[in-house]
Design a protein around this motif. Structure first.
Motif, mmCIF file in Angstrom:
data_model
loop_
_atom_site.group_PDB
_atom_site.id
_atom_site.type_symbol
_atom_site.label_atom_id
_atom_site.label_comp_id
_atom_site.label_asym_id
_atom_site.label_seq_id
_atom_site.Cartn_x
_atom_site.Cartn_y
_atom_site.Cartn_z
ATOM 1 N N ASN A 160 0.933 -1.311 0.035
ATOM 2 C CA ASN A 160 -0.035 0.089 0.033
ATOM 3 C C ASN A 160 0.795 1.046 0.160
ATOM 4 O OD1 ASN A 160 -2.156 1.722 0.017
ATOM 5 N ND2 ASN A 160 -2.339 1.377 2.470
ATOM 6 N N PRO A 161 1.892 1.331 -0.991
ATOM 7 C CA PRO A 161 2.640 2.542 -0.827
ATOM 8 C C PRO A 161 1.984 3.938 -1.190
ATOM 9 C CG PRO A 161 2.761 1.290 -3.280
ATOM 10 C CD PRO A 161 1.908 0.638 -2.261
ATOM 11 N N PRO A 162 2.252 4.803 -0.340
ATOM 12 C CA PRO A 162 1.550 6.175 -0.565
ATOM 13 C C PRO A 162 2.474 7.002 -1.884
ATOM 14 C CG PRO A 162 3.233 6.361 1.216
ATOM 15 C CD PRO A 162 3.015 4.770 0.620
ATOM 16 N N VAL A 163 1.580 7.789 -2.251
ATOM 17 C CA VAL A 163 2.075 8.531 -3.440
ATOM 18 C C VAL A 163 1.741 10.133 -3.325
ATOM 19 C CG1 VAL A 163 1.678 9.287 -5.675
ATOM 20 C CG2 VAL A 163 1.181 6.643 -5.180
ATOM 21 N N GLY A 164 3.079 10.884 -3.232
ATOM 22 C CA GLY A 164 2.831 12.312 -2.662
ATOM 23 C C GLY A 164 3.055 13.325 -3.837
ATOM 24 N N LEU A 165 2.698 14.407 -3.557
ATOM 25 C CA LEU A 165 3.047 15.474 -4.409
ATOM 26 C C LEU A 165 3.882 16.412 -3.781
ATOM 27 C CD1 LEU A 165 -0.684 16.196 -5.373
ATOM 28 C CD2 LEU A 165 0.855 14.918 -6.819
ATOM 29 N N LYS A 166 4.614 17.399 -4.722
ATOM 30 C CA LYS A 166 5.624 18.424 -4.173
ATOM 31 C C LYS A 166 4.796 19.320 -3.648
ATOM 32 C CE LYS A 166 9.074 17.308 -8.089
ATOM 33 N NZ LYS A 166 9.436 17.959 -9.201
ATOM 34 N N GLU A 167 3.635 19.798 -4.260
ATOM 35 C CA GLU A 167 2.922 20.964 -3.912
ATOM 36 C C GLU A 167 1.139 20.411 -3.601
ATOM 37 O OE1 GLU A 167 3.806 23.703 -3.192
ATOM 38 O OE2 GLU A 167 5.995 23.572 -3.983
ATOM 39 N N PRO A 168 0.612 20.990 -2.757
ATOM 40 C CA PRO A 168 -0.746 20.695 -2.584
ATOM 41 C C PRO A 168 -1.813 20.638 -3.842
ATOM 42 C CG PRO A 168 -0.279 22.320 -0.796
ATOM 43 C CD PRO A 168 0.969 22.318 -1.870
ATOM 44 N N PHE A 169 -2.764 19.779 -3.796
ATOM 45 C CA PHE A 169 -3.498 19.888 -4.923
ATOM 46 C C PHE A 169 -4.300 21.441 -5.143
ATOM 47 C CE2 PHE A 169 -4.339 15.163 -3.887
ATOM 48 C CZ PHE A 169 -3.928 14.696 -5.175
ATOM 49 N N ASN A 170 -4.622 21.680 -6.203
ATOM 50 C CA ASN A 170 -5.082 23.100 -6.513
ATOM 51 C C ASN A 170 -6.337 22.854 -7.228
ATOM 52 O OD1 ASN A 170 -5.630 25.538 -7.349
ATOM 53 N ND2 ASN A 170 -3.597 25.938 -8.182
ATOM 54 N N PHE A 171 -7.530 23.257 -6.436
ATOM 55 C CA PHE A 171 -8.789 23.296 -6.887
ATOM 56 C C PHE A 171 -9.305 24.497 -7.667
ATOM 57 C CE2 PHE A 171 -8.505 20.292 -3.256
ATOM 58 C CZ PHE A 171 -8.601 19.063 -3.909
ATOM 59 N N ASN A 172 -8.375 25.422 -7.690
ATOM 60 C CA ASN A 172 -8.753 26.642 -8.408
ATOM 61 C C ASN A 172 -7.929 27.394 -9.353
ATOM 62 O OD1 ASN A 172 -10.502 29.002 -8.454
ATOM 63 N ND2 ASN A 172 -9.044 30.240 -7.071
ATOM 64 N N ARG A 173 -7.578 26.271 -10.281
ATOM 65 C CA ARG A 173 -6.190 26.697 -11.162
ATOM 66 C C ARG A 173 -6.903 27.544 -12.375
ATOM 67 N NH1 ARG A 173 -1.774 23.369 -10.652
ATOM 68 N NH2 ARG A 173 -2.448 21.411 -9.747
ATOM 69 N N GLU A 174 -6.213 28.674 -12.829
ATOM 70 C CA GLU A 174 -6.478 29.668 -13.717
ATOM 71 C C GLU A 174 -7.026 28.784 -15.171
ATOM 72 O OE1 GLU A 174 -4.496 33.682 -16.018
ATOM 73 O OE2 GLU A 174 -4.044 33.137 -13.901
ATOM 74 N N ASN A 175 -6.522 27.845 -15.383
ATOM 75 C CA ASN A 175 -6.621 27.216 -16.776
ATOM 76 C C ASN A 175 -7.401 25.884 -16.454
ATOM 77 O OD1 ASN A 175 -7.042 25.822 -19.132
ATOM 78 N ND2 ASN A 175 -4.911 25.853 -19.671
ATOM 79 N N PRO A 176 -8.574 25.364 -16.340
ATOM 80 C CA PRO A 176 -9.317 24.117 -16.118
ATOM 81 C C PRO A 176 -8.693 23.157 -16.769
ATOM 82 C CG PRO A 176 -10.743 26.067 -16.482
ATOM 83 C CD PRO A 176 -9.706 26.605 -17.119
ATOM 84 N N ALA A 177 -7.873 23.372 -17.683
ATOM 85 C CA ALA A 177 -7.235 22.262 -18.415
ATOM 86 C C ALA A 177 -6.103 21.447 -17.736
ATOM 87 C CB ALA A 177 -7.015 22.419 -20.021
ATOM 88 N N GLU A 178 -5.718 22.467 -16.733
ATOM 89 C CA GLU A 178 -4.549 21.946 -15.881
ATOM 90 C C GLU A 178 -4.824 21.274 -14.731
ATOM 91 O OE1 GLU A 178 -2.083 25.354 -15.375
ATOM 92 O OE2 GLU A 178 -1.597 25.628 -17.407
ATOM 93 N N PHE A 179 -6.396 21.339 -14.495
ATOM 94 C CA PHE A 179 -6.691 20.229 -13.134
ATOM 95 C C PHE A 179 -6.258 18.751 -13.502
ATOM 96 C CE2 PHE A 179 -10.130 23.515 -12.572
ATOM 97 C CZ PHE A 179 -9.737 23.803 -11.260
#
Length: 336
Positions: free
Chosen positions: A249-268
């Motif tokens: 059950n290996p965790p997967v982490g990100l460098k930065e928090p999730f961003n739910f308010n990206r300027e370009n929705p295509a980048e979600f």
């Protein structure tokens, strides 16, 4: 395969956005699984052929070695990038898997017994016992289950509840002060982390789970890998077959928090899109109101002790193997 993704087909993309999980078939080979599990019974100190020695129902083992996912399971690594928005967003620590197996051996009382309704299981939780949780937490960006031994129906496979993603997402969105993994309930981070339960990553939603209807029993062949949304409610199940179920059950982490308010929705990322869908919004300007922090789970100390015991057994095993090879060699014939 969709042109914007390295591995995921449009069908798998739609599957993830609908149910919050995908299965990567044949993510690694049976030969790789056999090599990694070669000494598992030595490490456990149990006899695979004598169930009377199976004194624990479920065992969370420490890890001894790690390998880069890109080499061990390249298609899975590609799919992880697809789900999280590209390799540049992943924490480098997420690029390695270890052999910290989770073994479900079942128990005598469940062998041949009727299957328990998943709503009655008492282990429903969300993973992540090592950090304060926020809706955008980067520490646990995916829930991953690599299958190291075939899991048949009723064979102790994890139960997941896709509807539970909505429950957890809405709860965390309403608690920007953060949530601690303190046993039987989500607790705002103003509380103390003093007396965690034996399973401190146990985010129990036993009341909510009884209201839900969509449950999936995770089964699979050796080498399959299940990739899930990090807020997927899931529970250990009973191994009625008593065929050892072996996963990690290996965790997967990100460098930065999730961003739910990206300027370009295509980048979600697909995970961000699924979270927004669970909340019923197109975007959300979420900001934690307390400082992010890591925790030291009680379970880590337990695993350190287990690792010491496993190393001793492995050392004794290697000595016995060497002695056996020496004794089996032809002995020189004495000449008068």
């Amino acid at each position: 395969m969709s042109s914007q993704y390295r591995y995921l087909s449009q069908e798998l993309v739609d599957k993830f956005l609908q149910d919050g999980f995908v299965v990567i078939k044949g993510g690694f080979t049976p030969e790789q699984a056999e090599e990694w599990t070669r000494t598992i019974w030595v490490r456990l100190g149990l006899d695979p052929n004598d169930k009377r020695t199976w004194d624990r129902e479920r065992i969370h083992m420490p890890w001894h070695k790690r390998e880069e996912v890109a080499k061990f399971a390249p298609h899975v690594w590609d799919a992880m990038q697809d789900l999280l928005g590209g390799e540049e967003r992943l924490d480098p620590a997420s690029s390695r898997w270890g052999d910290g197996f989770i073994v479900n051996l079942g128990a005598d009382k469940y062998e041949g017994a009727p299957t328990i309704d998943p709503r009655e299981l008492d282990n429903w939780h969300v993973d992540g016992d090592f950090f304060v949780h926020y809706l955008d937490s980067p520490e646990q960006a995916l829930l991953v289950i690599p299958v190291f031994a075939e899991i048949k129906p009723r064979g102790g496979g994890t139960y997941i509840c896709p509807e539970g993603i909505d429950v957890i997402a809405k709860y965390l969105a309403s608690h920007p002060e953060g949530v601690l993994p303190t046993g039987l309930s989500f607790t705002p981070s103003t509380s103390t982390y003093a007396n965690p339960k034996d399973d401190p990553d146990h985010f129990s939603h036993l009341d909510e789970i009884k209201k839900l209807n969509h449950f999936v029993e995770v089964t699979g062949e050796v080498g399959d890998v299940v990739l899930m949304h990090p807020l997927m409610l899931h529970s250990a199940s009973k191994n009625y077959l008593r065929i050892p179920r072996i996963i990690t059950n290996p965790p997967v982490g990100l460098k930065e928090p999730f961003n739910f308010n990206r300027e370009n929705p295509a980048e979600f990322s697909l995970v961000e899109r699924k979270t927004l869908r669970a909340l019923g919004v197109d975007r959300l300007d979420f900001k934690p109101t307390t400082e992010r922090r890591r925790l030291i789970p009680k379970a880590w100390g337990v695993k350190d002790k287990m690792k010491e015991e496993e190393l001793k057994r492995l050392e004794e095993f290697e000595k016995a193997q060497k002695a056996s090879k020496i004794s089996s060699q032809p002995q020189p014939i004495a000449v008068a």
